[in-house]
Design an enzyme around this catalytic site. Structure first.
Site, PDB file in Angstrom:
ATOM      1  N   HIS A 140      -7.502  -5.611  -0.385  1.00 48.86           N
ATOM      2  CA  HIS A 140      -6.386  -4.664  -0.427  1.00 48.86           C
ATOM      3  C   HIS A 140      -5.096  -5.406  -0.119  1.00 48.86           C
ATOM      4  O   HIS A 140      -4.844  -5.779   1.026  1.00 48.86           O
ATOM      5  CB  HIS A 140      -6.627  -3.553   0.591  1.00 48.86           C
ATOM      6  CG  HIS A 140      -5.576  -2.487   0.575  1.00 48.86           C
ATOM      7  ND1 HIS A 140      -5.093  -1.931  -0.585  1.00 48.86           N
ATOM      8  CD2 HIS A 140      -4.912  -1.872   1.595  1.00 48.86           C
ATOM      9  CE1 HIS A 140      -4.187  -1.010  -0.289  1.00 48.86           C
ATOM     10  NE2 HIS A 140      -4.061  -0.969   1.024  1.00 48.86           N
ATOM     11  N   SER A 199       0.837  -1.186   0.000  1.00 48.71           N
ATOM     12  CA  SER A 199       0.000   0.000   0.000  1.00 48.71           C
ATOM     13  C   SER A 199       0.883   1.250   0.000  1.00 48.71           C
ATOM     14  O   SER A 199       1.685   1.445  -0.907  1.00 48.71           O
ATOM     15  CB  SER A 199      -0.947  -0.058   1.199  1.00 48.71           C
ATOM     16  OG  SER A 199      -1.978   0.872   1.072  1.00 48.71           O
ATOM     17  N   ASP A 219      -8.978  -4.522  -5.662  1.00 47.47           N
ATOM     18  CA  ASP A 219      -8.456  -3.737  -4.539  1.00 47.47           C
ATOM     19  C   ASP A 219      -9.230  -2.430  -4.420  1.00 47.47           C
ATOM     20  O   ASP A 219      -9.251  -1.631  -5.355  1.00 47.47           O
ATOM     21  CB  ASP A 219      -6.969  -3.446  -4.763  1.00 47.47           C
ATOM     22  CG  ASP A 219      -6.275  -2.913  -3.520  1.00 47.47           C
ATOM     23  OD1 ASP A 219      -6.888  -2.109  -2.786  1.00 47.47           O
ATOM     24  OD2 ASP A 219      -5.119  -3.293  -3.285  1.00 47.47           O
TER      25      ASP A 219
END
Length: 498
Positions: free
Chosen positions: A465, A216, A437
Site C-alpha cells: 500500500h 492513501s 496495492d
C-alpha cells in the site's frame, strides 16, 4: 484509507442532526500565525514516546473556524509538526504531508518518516498535521479503553444472523458513544473542511501555493484541495489513490479482492522457502482459515486479553499493507497455529491504535467519523447484506459489509461534495498507483487521474500500500524529480517492483 474489516467492526448510530450549511470556498480573514515550539507528546506506533527526539523538530497549533460558514464563531486548534529544512541555500518553501487514514496522525507519522524523507528535507520544510477530528485536533472519541477493546475484538465470523445481530448491537452502542463524547465536532469534520484547513496552513507558513504529498486517503484530501483551490496548487503528488466516486459496495468489493490478492501473494512468497503455514498454498490457506474459525469459539489468551477472530483478522490484514511485514506475519500466524497469539495481537493493536496502557488513539474513531461525513450515501439493510454476501464469496477471510453499515446509522448527515473531484485549471498533479496495492486497488489510480483533468499517472508494478516509501528507487526518483526540480514524469511512466 484504512482496511474494510476494521471499519466493519464498528457499525451504527441513532438519529441524525442537521448538516452545516456549505461555507464559502475562499475566506477573506487574515490567517492566524503558528507559534512553533518544542514537541512534547510525539508517539511511536505502539503509543510510547520516541527514544530520542530530534531537537530541531518543532510543533505548533493553528486556530481555524469550527464552522467555515461562521468564521468568527467557535474555533478549534489544529496540531502541526515541522521538520525544518536542512538546505544550506535557498529552500523551496514547505511541503505538506497527509499519510492517510482517514484518521492517521500526521504529527506522529511525519516524525516517524523523517529518515525516509531526507532528500526532500534538503529542499523543503516538511510539515504535517492532525486533521480536524484526529488525535490532537479535536479528536473524535467514542468510548474508553475497555469499550474500545470490546468493539475491536468483535468477531466477523461465522457469517449469519447471530453475527449480524451482534455487530448491529455493538454499532448502536458505538455510535451513541461517538455522539455523546464528540457530538459538537461531528458535523464539521470531513475532507472539504480539512482542505480549507490546509489552505489556512499554506497561508500561515507564507507559501503562495501548496506543495503537497498525499498518501492513501491523503489523495482524496489533495484532490478536494485542488478542486476547491486549483490556482493554489503547487507541486502535488498523490500516492496510493482513492477513487472518491465509488459507492460503499464498490469500495468493499474492490478492497476485498485487493486484500485477497495480497494474501495469496504473501502465501506464494512464504512457500518460496520453508513455510510455517503449510507445504503448499492450498494447505497453508486451509490452516489459516481453520485458525480463524477456531478463534471464534476458543480465543487465544495473551496476558489478560483474548485474541479473538476479529483481532486476528485485523492483525492479518494489517501486515498485508507492506511486503516488508510479510516475514513477521508468517511468524505471527505460525505462532498462532501453535497456540501463541502475542504477535498477531501486536499487529492488531498497531493497526487499531491501542496503546500499551489500554488507551486508544483516535485512529479507529476518526475513520468512520470522516468517512461518513464525506458521503450522503446511507445503504439499506438489504444493500449491506448483499455487499457482505458478495464480498464473502470473493474472500471468506476478508469479506464484510464494509464501512457502509456504520454510515447508514451515523448521527450526522453526509455530503457528496468530497466525492466530486475536478482540478481543472490547477498545475499538473502526479498520481502514483501500485499494481499490488490491497487497500487502494490499482484500478482507482487511472480513474482519479482522469477526474483531476491535470493528472499524470505513474504505475508501480510492486506489492504493498503506497509506492513512494516502498523502497522503489525508480518511484522515489520520479517523485523527487517532480517535487524538487519540477520535472513531470513522462506519460504512462512505469516502475518495476522494488
Amino acid at each position: 484509507m484504512r482496511r474494510v474489516l476494521a471499519a466493519a467492526l464498528l457499525v451504527t448510530a441513532t438519529g441524525c442532526s442537521t448538516a452545516p450549511a456549505e461555507p464559502a470556498t475562499q475566506s477573506t480573514a487574515a490567517p492566524d500565525k503558528i507559534a512553533w515550539g518544542p514537541c512534547t507528546d510525539i508517539k511511536r506506533p505502539d503509543g510510547e514516546p520516541p527514544a530520542r527526539q530530534d531537537p530541531s523538530v518543532r510543533c505548533g497549533k493553528l486556530s481555524v473556524p469550527l464552522d467555515y460558514a461562521k468564521p468568527d464563531g467557535d474555533k478549534i486548534d489544529l496540531a502541526l509538526i515541522k521538520l525544518p529544512t536542512t538546505s544550506k541555500s535557498k529552500p523551496l518553501g514547505s511541503m505538506v504531508f497527509n499519510f492517510g487514514g482517514p484518521g492517521a496522525s500526521g504529527v506522529d507519522t511525519l516524525d516517524q518518516a523523517a529518515k525516509a524523507l531526507t532528500n526532500l528535507r534538503a529542499h523543503y520544510d516538511l510539515i504535517s498535521f492532525d486533521p480536524r477530528g484526529v488525535e490532537r485536533s479535536a479528536g473524535v472519541r467514542c468510548g474508553n479503553g475497555a469499550e474500545m477493546d470490546k468493539f475491536t475484538a468483535l468477531d466477523t465470523l461465522p457469517p449469519g444472523e447471530e453475527t449480524d445481530r451482534e455487530i448491529d448491537a455493538a454499532n448502536k452502542q458505538f455510535a451513541a458513544l461517538c455522539q455523546q463524547n464528540s457530538g459538537k465536532i461531528l458535523p464539521y469534520i470531513g475532507t472539504v473542511n480539512a482542505a480549507r484547513d490546509m489552505d489556512r496552513i499554506r497561508a500561515a507558513v507564507g507559501d503562495p501555493k501548496l506543495n503537497y504529498v498525499g498518501m492513501s486517503y491523503g489523495t482524496q484530501l489533495g484532490g478536494v484541495y485542488a478542486t476547491e483551490f486549483p490556482k493554489k496548487v503547487g507541486r502535488m503528488v498523490l500516492d496510493a489513490p482513492l477513487d472518491p466516486t465509488v459507492t460503499f459496495e464498490q469500495r468493499t468489493l474492490a478492497q476485498t479482492r485487493g486484500f485477497q490478492r495480497a494474501y495469496e501473494s504473501f502465501l506464494r512468497s512464504c512457500l518460496k522457502s520453508t513455510c510455517e503455514l503449510g507445504k503448499d498454498q492450498a494447505s497453508a490457506n486451509a490452516n489459516v482459515e481453520k485458525l480463524m474459525n477456531q478463534l471464534t469459539t476458543k480465543p487465544l489468551q495473551v496476558g489478560g486479553r483474548a485474541l479473538t477472530q476479529g483481532l486476528a483478522a485485523t492483525g492479518l490484514a494489517a501486515a498485508l499493507y507492506s511486503e516488508l511485514t510479510w516475514p513477521f506475519l508468517e511468524q505471527a500466524l505460525g505462532d498462532a497455529l501453535k497456540g501463541k497469539g502475542e504477535a498477531l495481537m501486536y499487529l492488531s493493536d498497531s493497526y487499531t491504535g491501542r496503546n500499551e496502557d489500554g488507551s486508544y488513539s483516535t485512529q479507529m474513531t476518526s475513520f468512520p467519523a470522516i468517512t461518513c461525513v464525506d458521503t450522503a450515501e446511507r445503504p439499506s439493510e438489504a444493500e449491506l447484506r448483499r455487499t457482505a454476501e458478495a464480498s464473502l464469496k470473493i474472500s471468506p477471510l476478508f469479506g464484510s459489509e464494509g464501512s457502509g453499515g456504520l454510515c447508514s446509522v451515523w448521527p450526522v448527515k453526509g455530503s457528496n461534495q468530497a466525492r466530486h473531484v475536478n482540478a481543472s485549471g490547477s498545475a499538473p498533479i502526479v498520481v502514483v498507483g501500485g499494481k499490488g496495492d490491497p487497500a487502494t486497488p490499482y484500478e482507482w489510480a487511472p480513474k482519479l487521474t482522469a477526474q483531476l483533468k491535470t493528472g499524470r499517472l505513474v504505475t508501480y508494478q510492486g506489492e504493498g500500500h503506497g509506492a513512494y516509501l516502498s523502497g522503489s528507487k525508480c518511484v522515489q526518483g520520479l517523485v523527487d524529480g517532480f517535487l524538487i526540480e519540477g520535472k513531470l514524469p513522462e506519460k504512462n511512466a512505469s516502475c518495476p517492483a522494488a
